[in-house]
Design a protein around this motif. Sequence first.
Motif, mmCIF file in Angstrom:
data_model
loop_
_atom_site.group_PDB
_atom_site.id
_atom_site.type_symbol
_atom_site.label_atom_id
_atom_site.label_comp_id
_atom_site.label_asym_id
_atom_site.label_seq_id
_atom_site.Cartn_x
_atom_site.Cartn_y
_atom_site.Cartn_z
ATOM 1 N N VAL A 148 0.865 -1.174 0.000
ATOM 2 C CA VAL A 148 0.000 0.000 0.000
ATOM 3 C C VAL A 148 0.906 1.229 0.000
ATOM 4 C CG1 VAL A 148 -1.713 1.344 1.274
ATOM 5 C CG2 VAL A 148 -1.910 -1.165 1.166
ATOM 6 N N MET A 149 0.706 2.061 -1.004
ATOM 7 C CA MET A 149 1.503 3.269 -1.178
ATOM 8 C C MET A 149 0.576 4.472 -1.031
ATOM 9 S SD MET A 149 3.647 4.358 -4.636
ATOM 10 C CE MET A 149 4.457 2.763 -4.691
ATOM 11 N N VAL A 150 0.985 5.461 -0.267
ATOM 12 C CA VAL A 150 0.164 6.665 -0.110
ATOM 13 C C VAL A 150 0.913 7.852 -0.691
ATOM 14 C CG1 VAL A 150 -1.125 5.810 1.881
ATOM 15 C CG2 VAL A 150 1.008 7.079 2.249
ATOM 16 N N GLN A 151 0.168 8.709 -1.355
ATOM 17 C CA GLN A 151 0.784 9.882 -1.978
ATOM 18 C C GLN A 151 0.688 11.099 -1.066
ATOM 19 O OE1 GLN A 151 -0.890 9.796 -6.222
ATOM 20 N NE2 GLN A 151 1.126 10.728 -6.482
ATOM 21 N N ILE A 152 1.826 11.702 -0.843
ATOM 22 C CA ILE A 152 1.901 13.005 -0.180
ATOM 23 C C ILE A 152 2.147 14.014 -1.293
ATOM 24 C CG2 ILE A 152 3.120 14.445 1.501
ATOM 25 C CD1 ILE A 152 1.536 12.109 2.739
ATOM 26 N N GLU A 153 1.104 14.704 -1.690
ATOM 27 C CA GLU A 153 1.206 15.626 -2.823
ATOM 28 C C GLU A 153 0.495 16.945 -2.554
ATOM 29 O OE1 GLU A 153 -0.553 13.756 -6.246
ATOM 30 O OE2 GLU A 153 -2.044 12.694 -5.043
ATOM 31 N N ASP A 154 0.332 17.242 -1.257
ATOM 32 C CA ASP A 154 -0.291 18.492 -0.809
ATOM 33 C C ASP A 154 0.458 18.963 0.425
ATOM 34 O OD1 ASP A 154 -3.029 18.483 -2.444
ATOM 35 O OD2 ASP A 154 -2.717 16.465 -1.674
ATOM 36 N N PRO A 155 0.430 20.260 0.701
ATOM 37 C CA PRO A 155 1.118 20.743 1.906
ATOM 38 C C PRO A 155 0.400 20.378 3.206
ATOM 39 C CG PRO A 155 0.036 22.563 0.752
ATOM 40 C CD PRO A 155 -0.079 21.368 -0.142
ATOM 41 N N GLU A 156 -0.904 20.129 3.141
ATOM 42 C CA GLU A 156 -1.691 19.898 4.368
ATOM 43 C C GLU A 156 -1.199 18.751 5.240
ATOM 44 O OE1 GLU A 156 -4.503 22.121 1.618
ATOM 45 O OE2 GLU A 156 -2.929 20.607 1.452
ATOM 46 N N PRO A 157 -0.829 17.582 4.690
ATOM 47 C CA PRO A 157 -0.463 16.471 5.577
ATOM 48 C C PRO A 157 0.949 16.544 6.155
ATOM 49 C CG PRO A 157 -0.293 15.772 3.300
ATOM 50 C CD PRO A 157 -0.867 17.160 3.278
ATOM 51 N N LEU A 158 1.749 17.545 5.777
ATOM 52 C CA LEU A 158 3.131 17.578 6.234
ATOM 53 C C LEU A 158 3.245 17.674 7.753
ATOM 54 C CD1 LEU A 158 4.970 19.768 3.570
ATOM 55 C CD2 LEU A 158 4.798 17.281 3.726
ATOM 56 N N ASP A 159 2.311 18.381 8.391
ATOM 57 C CA ASP A 159 2.364 18.522 9.850
ATOM 58 C C ASP A 159 2.174 17.185 10.562
ATOM 59 O OD1 ASP A 159 2.790 21.229 9.661
ATOM 60 O OD2 ASP A 159 0.685 21.789 9.957
ATOM 61 N N GLU A 160 1.509 16.227 9.902
ATOM 62 C CA GLU A 160 1.263 14.916 10.511
ATOM 63 C C GLU A 160 2.043 13.800 9.806
ATOM 64 O OE1 GLU A 160 -3.076 14.747 12.364
ATOM 65 O OE2 GLU A 160 -3.172 15.221 10.215
ATOM 66 N N LEU A 161 3.053 14.190 9.033
ATOM 67 C CA LEU A 161 3.784 13.227 8.232
ATOM 68 C C LEU A 161 4.456 12.155 9.090
ATOM 69 C CD1 LEU A 161 4.681 12.376 5.408
ATOM 70 C CD2 LEU A 161 6.643 13.913 5.639
ATOM 71 N N GLU A 162 5.023 12.546 10.222
ATOM 72 C CA GLU A 162 5.670 11.577 11.111
ATOM 73 C C GLU A 162 4.677 10.503 11.546
ATOM 74 O OE1 GLU A 162 8.767 11.269 12.528
ATOM 75 O OE2 GLU A 162 9.804 13.134 12.025
ATOM 76 N N ALA A 163 3.494 10.921 11.953
ATOM 77 C CA ALA A 163 2.489 9.974 12.432
ATOM 78 C C ALA A 163 1.961 9.108 11.297
ATOM 79 C CB ALA A 163 1.342 10.732 13.104
ATOM 80 N N ILE A 164 1.828 9.686 10.111
ATOM 81 C CA ILE A 164 1.383 8.908 8.948
ATOM 82 C C ILE A 164 2.402 7.831 8.616
ATOM 83 C CG2 ILE A 164 0.947 9.019 6.458
ATOM 84 C CD1 ILE A 164 -0.208 11.866 6.952
ATOM 85 N N ALA A 165 3.675 8.200 8.596
ATOM 86 C CA ALA A 165 4.732 7.259 8.253
ATOM 87 C C ALA A 165 4.895 6.158 9.296
ATOM 88 C CB ALA A 165 6.054 7.997 8.067
ATOM 89 N N ALA A 166 4.461 6.423 10.511
ATOM 90 C CA ALA A 166 4.586 5.440 11.593
ATOM 91 C C ALA A 166 3.487 4.391 11.551
ATOM 92 C CB ALA A 166 4.569 6.150 12.942
ATOM 93 N N LEU A 167 2.463 4.592 10.731
ATOM 94 C CA LEU A 167 1.336 3.662 10.698
ATOM 95 C C LEU A 167 1.749 2.299 10.156
ATOM 96 C CD1 LEU A 167 -1.608 5.843 9.319
ATOM 97 C CD2 LEU A 167 -1.363 4.950 11.646
ATOM 98 N N ASP A 168 1.332 1.251 10.848
ATOM 99 C CA ASP A 168 1.494 -0.096 10.326
ATOM 100 C C ASP A 168 0.509 -0.289 9.177
ATOM 101 O OD1 ASP A 168 2.365 -2.666 10.088
ATOM 102 O OD2 ASP A 168 1.282 -3.454 11.821
ATOM 103 N N GLY A 169 0.954 -0.935 8.113
ATOM 104 C CA GLY A 169 0.073 -1.162 6.971
ATOM 105 C C GLY A 169 0.386 -0.317 5.768
#
Length: 268
Positions: A148-169
Amino acid sequence: MEMKSSKVLDKLRAGEVVSCTKINLSDSIAVELAGMSGFDCAWLDLEHIPNDYSAIGKQILAAKSQNMDVMVRVSRGGYSDYIKPLELDATGIMVPHIMSLEDAKKVVGMTRFHPIGRRPVDGGNADGAYCNVDFVEYLKQANERRFVMVQIEDPEPLDELEAIAALDGIDVIFFGPGDFSHGIGAPGQWDHPELVRARELVAKVAVKHGKFAGTVGSAANMDSLIEMGYRFISVGADVVGLGQYFSGITSAFSKRKQENSKSIYGDK
């Protein structure tokens, strides 16, 4: 019977760089040619391209014939939009425009089986060898052998990028520079400081949390992307290659016509 392994995951887990190319044509021959050329993965698209599942299924079979993985970028929607490519036996999916940690959690919940998520189960499709993979093994192997690949292509999720990257799955964090440049109000400015910072940040955070970083690239910047930490790099597209090929022919044709005209009528 077992699910086939993923060439992409096997190479990434071995520390290797994965090559990918985008296929816009809804044709299995284009996929087969990409595999014959040596690409590890073909990127098919349901977000922007008017593909249907019948065409995607045939393209997946073409990729299998060349031992090449298929990653399908899905349309944003409900769980069926996300899991149908996987059930057709795509080796992975890409979910565009992840906007927040909550958004990413929902994606994981819909695309991963127990104990990671609550993906609805139906082992009677191509990925489960039409019920020939043991039920429990199917759940386990789908979690291990499909990405499963997720795209970071907007500025909005950058503040939560650490938590997103830490997700299992989630296996791959993919930076999309095109939409990102659009999102920061600097379309096409690939050297914009905010874009450069985001590209570096995505790779850094992905590696930090044991995930793989992906993005689009070219022969010109591939070395710098690898140095940043990117290991899944998509280069080129069938429509770009065809456009350049046909333009080269028509340009040569036009030049020859002009030369012939001069030789016949004189240079007036």
